[in-house]
Design a protein around this motif. Structure first.
Motif, PDB file in Angstrom:
ATOM      1  N   GLU A  75       0.639  -1.191   0.125  1.00 61.34           N
ATOM      2  CA  GLU A  75      -0.049  -0.059  -0.012  1.00 61.34           C
ATOM      3  C   GLU A  75       0.894   1.179  -0.091  1.00 61.34           C
ATOM      4  OE1 GLU A  75      -3.716  -1.180   2.874  1.00 61.34           O
ATOM      5  OE2 GLU A  75      -1.683  -1.831   3.259  1.00 61.34           O
ATOM      6  N   LYS A 113      -7.220   8.237   4.759  1.00 58.22           N
ATOM      7  CA  LYS A 113      -6.412   7.847   3.397  1.00 58.22           C
ATOM      8  C   LYS A 113      -7.240   7.031   2.847  1.00 58.22           C
ATOM      9  CE  LYS A 113      -1.786   8.015   5.826  1.00 58.22           C
ATOM     10  NZ  LYS A 113      -0.563   7.116   6.161  1.00 58.22           N
ATOM     11  N   HIS A 114      -8.054   6.197   3.449  1.00 55.69           N
ATOM     12  CA  HIS A 114      -8.647   5.427   2.493  1.00 55.69           C
ATOM     13  C   HIS A 114     -10.047   5.939   1.847  1.00 55.69           C
ATOM     14  CE1 HIS A 114     -12.521   2.644   2.461  1.00 55.69           C
ATOM     15  NE2 HIS A 114     -11.601   1.676   2.258  1.00 55.69           N
ATOM     16  N   ASP A 115     -10.370   6.982   2.737  1.00 61.33           N
ATOM     17  CA  ASP A 115     -11.684   7.868   2.083  1.00 61.33           C
ATOM     18  C   ASP A 115     -10.897   8.598   0.869  1.00 61.33           C
ATOM     19  OD1 ASP A 115     -13.584   6.684   3.657  1.00 61.33           O
ATOM     20  OD2 ASP A 115     -13.367   8.435   5.049  1.00 61.33           O
ATOM     21  N   ALA A 116      -9.904   9.226   1.088  1.00 62.61           N
ATOM     22  CA  ALA A 116      -9.201   9.967   0.138  1.00 62.61           C
ATOM     23  C   ALA A 116      -8.853   9.444  -1.052  1.00 62.61           C
ATOM     24  CB  ALA A 116      -7.895  10.704   0.579  1.00 62.61           C
ATOM     25  N   GLN A 117      -8.388   8.176  -1.129  1.00 64.71           N
ATOM     26  CA  GLN A 117      -8.280   7.332  -2.123  1.00 64.71           C
ATOM     27  C   GLN A 117      -9.387   6.779  -3.064  1.00 64.71           C
ATOM     28  OE1 GLN A 117      -5.637   3.961  -1.439  1.00 64.71           O
ATOM     29  NE2 GLN A 117      -3.897   5.119  -1.282  1.00 64.71           N
ATOM     30  N   SER A 123     -10.678   4.070  -2.007  1.00 69.58           N
ATOM     31  CA  SER A 123     -10.384   2.605  -2.065  1.00 69.58           C
ATOM     32  C   SER A 123     -11.327   1.689  -2.517  1.00 69.58           C
ATOM     33  CB  SER A 123      -9.547   2.151  -0.910  1.00 69.58           C
ATOM     34  OG  SER A 123      -9.477   0.891  -0.988  1.00 69.58           O
ATOM     35  N   LEU A 174      -5.890  -0.156   1.546  1.00 68.64           N
ATOM     36  CA  LEU A 174      -5.670   1.084   0.676  1.00 68.64           C
ATOM     37  C   LEU A 174      -5.535   0.385  -0.624  1.00 68.64           C
ATOM     38  CD1 LEU A 174      -3.314   3.291   2.680  1.00 68.64           C
ATOM     39  CD2 LEU A 174      -5.721   3.533   2.521  1.00 68.64           C
ATOM     40  N   ARG A 175      -5.439   1.157  -1.641  1.00 70.87           N
ATOM     41  CA  ARG A 175      -5.174   0.673  -2.931  1.00 70.87           C
ATOM     42  C   ARG A 175      -3.575   0.337  -3.325  1.00 70.87           C
ATOM     43  NH1 ARG A 175      -8.625   1.889  -7.244  1.00 70.87           N
ATOM     44  NH2 ARG A 175     -10.298   3.577  -6.594  1.00 70.87           N
ATOM     45  N   LYS A 205       0.253  -0.727  -4.455  1.00 66.41           N
ATOM     46  CA  LYS A 205       0.964  -0.066  -5.539  1.00 66.41           C
ATOM     47  C   LYS A 205       1.681  -1.248  -6.029  1.00 66.41           C
ATOM     48  CE  LYS A 205       1.189   4.425  -3.233  1.00 66.41           C
ATOM     49  NZ  LYS A 205       1.955   5.531  -2.498  1.00 66.41           N
TER      50      LYS A 205
END
Length: 298
Positions: free
Chosen positions: A182, A190-194, A196, A202-203, A205
């Motif tokens: 991640e 971070k989860h909401d901002a992405q 996901s 999280l997404r 990489k």
């Protein structure tokens, strides 16, 4: 042993033990590294490198003892019974807390080759630990802002080149290469901002994993897909010593890296999409596994 002491005394003693253990192991580790740098014979340098790894594993063993002595945390670990310290592994894991690293070191120490992490270049300046990571050949990666990359597009290749240099060195020794796919610790923000698509993750990489798989070639054939959860919520190491983390659950599954997953991730669009689809599928399965692990009663 020390887990019944008052919290303030317990935390103080644990910090002193950790500091003393670090000094005790890092000093001879750095001395050995200086010896290795001046030895003219590659075989001798490899021998000194093996001695350095032995010191590092001793360091981790004592740290593992500390977690048992100073905490009441219950460890529920699955999937580590048939691993080998002579087999190379790529270790991928979700990232919940700063506890993740010592937790992985505790369950894997001497079960698989000594794990190396890709670290931010700034961490080399961390007192004692930075020089120790350098002495143990941990790769240090430079992170560039979007503005820097827009001004100097050639910087995009620096992490890839650093990965290739590190992996070339790792091809000649037993190694486990660790990757938090991640790229950062999970938080709801971070989860909401992405946006996901996963409930607990999280997404991923995929690029870092792809570069390692390609650079290591046939020298690394197996992946350890690690899932770590904290039923009481992720916290800090001080939370763990203070008794606020009652259980850590870790699931490990060994997977063969599929054929066709080595290629030019940066320039081959079809390969990149295929590799991302594979990692995304692993993450979908991991998200379901986290839900199942959290649903188990304490």
């Amino acid at each position: 042993m020390f887990a019944t002491l008052p919290v303030f005394l317990r935390v103080t003693l644990a910090c002193l033990f950790l500091l003393g253990n670090t000094v005790l192991h890092v000093v001879p580790l750095l001395l050995l590294t200086l010896v290795r740098m001046v030895l003219p014979v590659p075989a001798l340098r490899r021998g000194v490198g093996s001695a350095s790894v032995w010191i590092a594993e001793s360091w981790l063993s004592f740290n593992g003892w500390l977690w048992g002595a100073f905490t009441r945390t219950r460890w529920t670990v699955e999937g580590v019974d048939h691993l080998s310290p002579r087999e190379n592994y790529l270790v991928v894991c979700n990232h919940q807390s700063w506890i993740d690293i010592p937790a992985l070191q505790k369950i894997f120490n001497r079960r698989i080759p000594f794990m190396r992490f890709f670290l931010k270049s700034q961490l080399i300046w961390v007192p004692l630990l930075g020089p120790a990571w350098w002495a143990l050949d941990f790769p240090f990666m430079k992170r560039h802002s979007r503005e820097e990359l827009e001004r100097r597009p050639e910087l995009r290749s620096t992490d890839r080149d650093a990965t290739r240099r590190a992996c070339e060195k790792f091809r000649h020794v037993p190694v486990a290469i660790m990757n938090f796919t991640e790229g950062t610790r999970f938080t709801p923000a971070k989860h909401d901002a992405q946006g996901s698509p996963y409930r607990h993750l999280l997404r991923p990489k995929a690029g870092g994993v792809a570069f390692v798989v390609d650079a290591m070639g046939d020298a690394i054939r197996n992946m350890l897909d690690v899932t770590i959860v904290y039923p009481d919520g992720a916290g800090s190491m001080m939370d763990m010593i203070a008794g606020r983390i009652r259980e850590i659950r870790i699931h490990v599954r060994q997977l063969a890296i599929p054929e066709g997953m080595r290629g030019d991730y940066e320039n081959d669009t079809a390969f990149r999409e295929r590799f991302q689809a594979w990692i995304n599928q692993l993450w979908t399965e991991k998200d379901e596994r986290i839900a199942a692990m959290l649903a188990k009663p304490a």
